[in-house]
Design an enzyme around this catalytic site. Structure first.
Site, mmCIF file in Angstrom:
data_model
loop_
_atom_site.group_PDB
_atom_site.id
_atom_site.type_symbol
_atom_site.label_atom_id
_atom_site.label_comp_id
_atom_site.label_asym_id
_atom_site.label_seq_id
_atom_site.Cartn_x
_atom_site.Cartn_y
_atom_site.Cartn_z
ATOM 1 N N HIS A 162 0.715 -1.125 -0.156
ATOM 2 C CA HIS A 162 -0.102 -0.059 0.215
ATOM 3 C C HIS A 162 0.821 1.291 -0.112
ATOM 4 C CE1 HIS A 162 0.377 -0.318 4.585
ATOM 5 N NE2 HIS A 162 0.407 0.970 4.312
ATOM 6 N N ASP A 193 0.277 -7.653 1.153
ATOM 7 C CA ASP A 193 0.726 -6.429 1.368
ATOM 8 C C ASP A 193 2.252 -6.054 1.399
ATOM 9 O OD1 ASP A 193 0.334 -3.417 1.762
ATOM 10 O OD2 ASP A 193 -0.083 -3.745 4.054
ATOM 11 N N SER A 272 4.807 2.702 7.595
ATOM 12 C CA SER A 272 4.241 1.324 6.893
ATOM 13 C C SER A 272 5.589 1.065 5.795
ATOM 14 C CB SER A 272 3.232 1.717 6.005
ATOM 15 O OG SER A 272 1.993 2.061 6.766
#
Length: 421
Positions: A162, A193, A272
């Site tokens: 993402h 992911d 992230s």
């Protein structure tokens, strides 16, 4: 004639001292007419007077020759000159070596040796941060920022899918020393992911990989990345849970499943894709999502619940992407019903809605309608738990499955497989 008193006529004293010539004080007490005949006799001999005052000060002879003070004054003057010269020399040396300019106010005492706690031994958090930070990168895409880490010296970088979603084929990364380099997308796997990018730079410091299957609840961990665009940030916490099954994704988009490492290390937007490392500086997870009480993504913030993809799973997927351009997805060969399956006893599990005839579940004897309650000892609440835990394992792994069929409970060994996509 008498008046009641017995008076005696006084007798004259002797004419001189006793013939013995001992004491100058003569005494004829027994012949004393005024003596009380009943009083004891005593001889008092006065002692020489004792002085209790200070001794008299000596009187100097005014005609005696006096000593000259000139040598003493010369010695004092010479000592002062030597002390001033030595002090000035030491002050100049100190100012020159410490880089302090002349004429300014000098604050603080002499430098002290650093305490042992500030030596930053390699096994300390400071030592781990120093070791890992050069391998952490900030991934910059159009209108967004994320994190990643160098997985190989020739420039492969692991990050979240993402983070690079919608970034196109090119992007840039920056390192802890402030240098930047362009990067290209190698491949991505939205369902796990995980994505891999390649940096146009060589001889990069690659991270050390740990074993996410060997960590335990309570282990200390460090999270690296660029939260809220604050690059080179390190936060510390512990592993607060393991195999926390996650089903994440935007509405209408790809649904992501994984059995995550839960940590209370402060993780926010921008973390992230960054590494989660153990106390030895080995990467054990990839920071991915957080749980927040905010109502929207812009309001989301750390509340002590962050989740990382186990590095064993992330590394396997990254190697698949590098070698083949895509990742293999581990499956059990069955479809599950949405939500949990509560029986009459109140127990829960993952109900198998359909079983593929040639799949791993069918080969192990499972059938449609069976309720899987455990996989390798992990209790399942619903179908999400089964999907997430299955994807934790590599294709070809054999797991123990406990399931209910009717009123009975059975076990089976299932050899998982890779999806044919």
């Amino acid at each position: 004639m008498t008046d009641g008193w017995n008076w005696r006529r006084p007798q004259p004293p002797p004419a001189g001292p006793p013939a013995s010539g001992g004491s100058p004080w003569w005494s004829d007490a027994l012949a004393d007419p005024w003596r009380d005949p009943y009083a004891p006799s005593a001889v008092v001999v006065p002692s020489a007077p004792v002085s209790t005052g200070p001794a008299p000060e000596p009187v100097a002879d005014p005609d005696a020759p006096r000593r000259s003070l000139t040598p003493i004054l010369m010695i004092c003057l010479l000592t002062a000159l030597l002390a001033g010269g030595l002090g000035g020399t030491l002050g100049y040396v100190f100012a020159t070596r410490s880089g302090v300019g002349g004429g300014g106010t000098q604050l603080g005492g002499a430098p002290l040796a650093a305490p042992s706690a500030a030596q930053r031994a390699p096994e300390s958090f400071g030592g781990v941060a120093k070791q890992v930070l050069p391998s952490v990168v900030t991934v910059r895409v159009t209108g967004a920022i994320g994190s990643g880490f160098v997985a190989s010296a020739d420039g492969y970088v692991i990050t979240n899918d993402h983070v690079v979603e919608g970034a196109g084929k090119t992007m840039s990364v920056s390192f802890s020393d402030g240098s930047t380099a362009p990067a290209t997308l190698v491949g991505r796997d939205p369902e796990s992911d995980i994505a891999v990018i390649k940096v146009s730079k060589s001889n990069l410091p690659a991270v050390q990989f740990g074993n996410s299957d060997s960590i335990a609840v309570g282990d200390p961990v460090l999270a690296f990345g660029s939260p809220l665009a604050l690059v080179n940030t390190v936060t510390q916490g512990i592993v607060s849970a393991l195999d926390r099954t996650i089903q994440a994704g935007d509405p209408g988009g790809t649904t992501r499943y994984y059995a995550a490492i839960q940590t209370d290390a402060a993780v926010n937007q921008g973390n992230s894709g960054g590494p989660l490392v153990d106390a030895a500086g080995r990467v054990v997870g990839v920071n991915s999502v957080i749980r927040s009480v905010g109502g929207s993504e812009t309001e989301a913030g750390n509340i002590g619940l962050a989740f990382a993809i186990p590095i064993n799973q992330a590394r396997r997927i990254a190697e698949d992407i590098i070698d083949t351009g895509k990742a293999r997805r581990t499956v059990i060969g069955a479809e599950v019903s949405a939500g949990g399956s509560t029986g009459s006893s109140g127990s829960t599990g993952a109900r198998l809605r359909a079983v593929q005839p040639a799949g791993p579940a069918a080969a192990a004897g499972l059938k449609s309608g069976d309720v899987v309650t455990k996989i390798d000892g992990h209790v399942l609440e619903d179908g999400t738990d089964l999907i997430a835990l299955v994807r934790k394992y590599a294709p070809g792994a054999t797991v123990s499955v406990e399931y209910r069929r009717g009123t009975g409970t059975q076990t089976a060994s299932v050899t998982l497989a890779a999806d044919a996509k």
